[in-house]
Design a protein around this motif. Sequence first.
Motif, PDB file in Angstrom:
ATOM      1  N   LYS A 194       0.839  -1.209   0.000  1.00  0.00           N
ATOM      2  CA  LYS A 194       0.000   0.000   0.000  1.00  0.00           C
ATOM      3  C   LYS A 194       0.874   1.261   0.000  1.00  0.00           C
ATOM      4  CE  LYS A 194      -3.681  -2.400   2.450  1.00  0.00           C
ATOM      5  NZ  LYS A 194      -4.361  -2.572   3.737  1.00  0.00           N
ATOM      6  N   GLN A 195       1.963   1.219   0.774  1.00  0.00           N
ATOM      7  CA  GLN A 195       2.885   2.365   0.800  1.00  0.00           C
ATOM      8  C   GLN A 195       3.595   2.506  -0.546  1.00  0.00           C
ATOM      9  OE1 GLN A 195       5.373   1.380   4.134  1.00  0.00           O
ATOM     10  NE2 GLN A 195       3.843   2.004   5.645  1.00  0.00           N
ATOM     11  N   LEU A 196       3.997   1.374  -1.110  1.00  0.00           N
ATOM     12  CA  LEU A 196       4.670   1.379  -2.404  1.00  0.00           C
ATOM     13  C   LEU A 196       3.768   1.944  -3.487  1.00  0.00           C
ATOM     14  CD1 LEU A 196       7.165   0.552  -4.075  1.00  0.00           C
ATOM     15  CD2 LEU A 196       6.185  -1.744  -4.238  1.00  0.00           C
ATOM     16  N   LYS A 197       2.483   1.597  -3.426  1.00  0.00           N
ATOM     17  CA  LYS A 197       1.509   2.116  -4.386  1.00  0.00           C
ATOM     18  C   LYS A 197       1.520   3.647  -4.395  1.00  0.00           C
ATOM     19  CE  LYS A 197      -2.570   2.778  -3.105  1.00  0.00           C
ATOM     20  NZ  LYS A 197      -3.914   2.796  -2.560  1.00  0.00           N
ATOM     21  N   GLU A 198       1.544   4.251  -3.211  1.00  0.00           N
ATOM     22  CA  GLU A 198       1.543   5.720  -3.128  1.00  0.00           C
ATOM     23  C   GLU A 198       2.852   6.303  -3.649  1.00  0.00           C
ATOM     24  OE1 GLU A 198      -1.140   7.331  -2.735  1.00  0.00           O
ATOM     25  OE2 GLU A 198      -2.202   5.470  -2.279  1.00  0.00           O
ATOM     26  N   SER A 199       3.952   5.622  -3.376  1.00  0.00           N
ATOM     27  CA  SER A 199       5.246   6.080  -3.885  1.00  0.00           C
ATOM     28  C   SER A 199       5.282   6.007  -5.412  1.00  0.00           C
ATOM     29  CB  SER A 199       6.362   5.219  -3.286  1.00  0.00           C
ATOM     30  OG  SER A 199       7.600   5.520  -3.870  1.00  0.00           O
ATOM     31  N   ILE A 200       4.772   4.907  -5.978  1.00  0.00           N
ATOM     32  CA  ILE A 200       4.739   4.744  -7.438  1.00  0.00           C
ATOM     33  C   ILE A 200       3.836   5.803  -8.058  1.00  0.00           C
ATOM     34  CG2 ILE A 200       3.897   3.218  -9.292  1.00  0.00           C
ATOM     35  CD1 ILE A 200       4.969   0.849  -7.587  1.00  0.00           C
ATOM     36  N   ARG A 201       2.697   6.048  -7.426  1.00  0.00           N
ATOM     37  CA  ARG A 201       1.783   7.088  -7.931  1.00  0.00           C
ATOM     38  C   ARG A 201       2.486   8.450  -7.951  1.00  0.00           C
ATOM     39  NH1 ARG A 201      -3.977   7.102  -6.996  1.00  0.00           N
ATOM     40  NH2 ARG A 201      -3.651   5.928  -5.063  1.00  0.00           N
ATOM     41  N   ALA A 202       3.178   8.772  -6.847  1.00  0.00           N
ATOM     42  CA  ALA A 202       3.859  10.071  -6.738  1.00  0.00           C
ATOM     43  C   ALA A 202       4.972  10.207  -7.771  1.00  0.00           C
ATOM     44  CB  ALA A 202       4.425  10.248  -5.332  1.00  0.00           C
ATOM     45  N   TYR A 236       0.768  -1.922  -8.770  1.00  0.00           N
ATOM     46  CA  TYR A 236       0.165  -1.535 -10.048  1.00  0.00           C
ATOM     47  C   TYR A 236      -1.262  -2.056 -10.159  1.00  0.00           C
ATOM     48  CZ  TYR A 236       3.679   0.934 -12.796  1.00  0.00           C
ATOM     49  OH  TYR A 236       4.530   1.896 -13.300  1.00  0.00           O
ATOM     50  N   ARG A 237      -1.494  -3.276  -9.693  1.00  0.00           N
ATOM     51  CA  ARG A 237      -2.856  -3.832  -9.731  1.00  0.00           C
ATOM     52  C   ARG A 237      -3.793  -2.975  -8.875  1.00  0.00           C
ATOM     53  NH1 ARG A 237      -2.411  -9.709 -10.901  1.00  0.00           N
ATOM     54  NH2 ARG A 237      -1.332  -9.710 -12.907  1.00  0.00           N
ATOM     55  N   LEU A 238      -3.305  -2.526  -7.710  1.00  0.00           N
ATOM     56  CA  LEU A 238      -4.115  -1.642  -6.857  1.00  0.00           C
ATOM     57  C   LEU A 238      -4.400  -0.318  -7.553  1.00  0.00           C
ATOM     58  CD1 LEU A 238      -2.497  -2.199  -3.328  1.00  0.00           C
ATOM     59  CD2 LEU A 238      -4.813  -2.827  -4.031  1.00  0.00           C
ATOM     60  N   LEU A 239      -3.375   0.238  -8.185  1.00  0.00           N
ATOM     61  CA  LEU A 239      -3.558   1.508  -8.903  1.00  0.00           C
ATOM     62  C   LEU A 239      -4.556   1.339 -10.046  1.00  0.00           C
ATOM     63  CD1 LEU A 239       0.129   2.751  -8.885  1.00  0.00           C
ATOM     64  CD2 LEU A 239      -1.819   3.993  -7.936  1.00  0.00           C
ATOM     65  N   ASN A 240      -4.482   0.217 -10.759  1.00  0.00           N
ATOM     66  CA  ASN A 240      -5.430  -0.061 -11.839  1.00  0.00           C
ATOM     67  C   ASN A 240      -6.863  -0.062 -11.334  1.00  0.00           C
ATOM     68  OD1 ASN A 240      -4.530  -0.451 -14.553  1.00  0.00           O
ATOM     69  ND2 ASN A 240      -3.279  -2.136 -13.811  1.00  0.00           N
ATOM     70  N   ARG A 241      -7.078  -0.649 -10.162  1.00  0.00           N
ATOM     71  CA  ARG A 241      -8.426  -0.706  -9.585  1.00  0.00           C
ATOM     72  C   ARG A 241      -8.921   0.672  -9.187  1.00  0.00           C
ATOM     73  NH1 ARG A 241      -7.325  -5.107  -5.216  1.00  0.00           N
ATOM     74  NH2 ARG A 241      -6.417  -6.650  -6.576  1.00  0.00           N
ATOM     75  N   GLU A 242      -8.017   1.484  -8.641  1.00  0.00           N
ATOM     76  CA  GLU A 242      -8.411   2.792  -8.129  1.00  0.00           C
ATOM     77  C   GLU A 242      -8.570   3.839  -9.224  1.00  0.00           C
ATOM     78  OE1 GLU A 242      -5.746   4.151  -5.131  1.00  0.00           O
ATOM     79  OE2 GLU A 242      -6.042   2.372  -3.892  1.00  0.00           O
ATOM     80  N   VAL A 243      -7.660   3.830 -10.166  1.00  0.00           N
ATOM     81  CA  VAL A 243      -7.581   4.923 -11.137  1.00  0.00           C
ATOM     82  C   VAL A 243      -8.075   4.511 -12.523  1.00  0.00           C
ATOM     83  CG1 VAL A 243      -6.045   6.642 -12.170  1.00  0.00           C
ATOM     84  CG2 VAL A 243      -5.606   5.840  -9.860  1.00  0.00           C
ATOM     85  N   ASN A 244      -7.842   3.260 -12.901  1.00  0.00           N
ATOM     86  CA  ASN A 244      -8.212   2.744 -14.224  1.00  0.00           C
ATOM     87  C   ASN A 244      -7.722   3.669 -15.335  1.00  0.00           C
ATOM     88  OD1 ASN A 244      -9.189   0.974 -16.079  1.00  0.00           O
ATOM     89  ND2 ASN A 244     -11.299   1.677 -15.946  1.00  0.00           N
ATOM     90  N   SER A 245      -6.444   3.965 -15.282  1.00  0.00           N
ATOM     91  CA  SER A 245      -5.814   4.845 -16.261  1.00  0.00           C
ATOM     92  C   SER A 245      -4.829   4.035 -17.097  1.00  0.00           C
ATOM     93  CB  SER A 245      -5.076   5.961 -15.521  1.00  0.00           C
ATOM     94  OG  SER A 245      -4.103   6.555 -16.330  1.00  0.00           O
ATOM     95  N   LEU A 246      -4.630   4.456 -18.340  1.00  0.00           N
ATOM     96  CA  LEU A 246      -3.652   3.789 -19.200  1.00  0.00           C
ATOM     97  C   LEU A 246      -2.261   3.790 -18.568  1.00  0.00           C
ATOM     98  CD1 LEU A 246      -4.649   5.074 -22.752  1.00  0.00           C
ATOM     99  CD2 LEU A 246      -4.979   2.788 -21.811  1.00  0.00           C
ATOM    100  N   GLN A 247      -1.998   4.784 -17.725  1.00  0.00           N
ATOM    101  CA  GLN A 247      -0.692   4.917 -17.084  1.00  0.00           C
ATOM    102  C   GLN A 247      -0.326   3.673 -16.267  1.00  0.00           C
ATOM    103  OE1 GLN A 247      -0.452   8.234 -14.401  1.00  0.00           O
ATOM    104  NE2 GLN A 247       1.759   8.033 -14.138  1.00  0.00           N
ATOM    105  N   TRP A 248      -1.325   2.985 -15.698  1.00  0.00           N
ATOM    106  CA  TRP A 248      -1.057   1.856 -14.808  1.00  0.00           C
ATOM    107  C   TRP A 248      -1.348   0.510 -15.470  1.00  0.00           C
ATOM    108  CZ3 TRP A 248       1.788   4.426 -11.848  1.00  0.00           C
ATOM    109  CH2 TRP A 248       1.429   5.693 -11.402  1.00  0.00           C
ATOM    110  N   LYS A 249      -1.572   0.514 -16.776  1.00  0.00           N
ATOM    111  CA  LYS A 249      -1.867  -0.735 -17.502  1.00  0.00           C
ATOM    112  C   LYS A 249      -0.597  -1.510 -17.861  1.00  0.00           C
ATOM    113  CE  LYS A 249      -6.369  -0.122 -17.986  1.00  0.00           C
ATOM    114  NZ  LYS A 249      -7.172  -0.653 -16.919  1.00  0.00           N
TER     115      LYS A 249
END
Length: 199
Positions: free
Chosen positions: A58-66, A91-104
């Motif tokens: 979960k922490q890594l997800k926020e770091s990757i997003r930033a 990345y899978r978590l980001l895909n669920r939350e944002v559903n953006s091409l950036q995280w595909k």
Amino acid sequence: MKRPILGHEFEVEEKELLVSQLKFSPDNPRVYSVLNDAGDDPSQGDIERHMCRLEHVKQLKESIRANGGVLEPIIVKGNIVLEGNSRLAAYRLLNREVNSLQWKKIQCLILPDDTDDKYIFTLLGEYHIVGRKDWDPYEQAYYLYRRFKAENESVDFMARELGISKQEVKKMIDVISFMKKYDDADKSHWSYYEEYIKS
């Protein structure tokens, strides 16, 4: 791109791969030490649910997003993630939350399909046992224990290839064996067993 492992040069391809087509490694100590002890091999869904619940993911997800992506590519062979399972989960978590091409898609280093397991073992050991060490001591020891038991890898070989002492490798294997003897898979108990073995 060439990547040296154990004195051999491997031709490694770097490119983005679809996150949805990558698979978690069931041999990852974070997975194996928790899910495989239950008996059956875990499914990809079981692994993803477990990984996505981990606080560091979960922490890594926020770091990757930033950062707008991973700072270091994950390492794959075929479609199995050998190094970077936590980043894949993020990345899978980001895909669920944002559903953006950036995280595909995620940046990957792709090892040749015929890369022998001994080279993979050395590579992962370099990352997680002698290098940056983001596996905790229990996960490091469980990885060595599995190599020793399942693949009949010798203590001498593992020590030599990882550049650590035979005594350290043997101690880690002994602690896991002792924990298994008492059917204790609680990684928070690692230090108690380690101290007992030392004494």
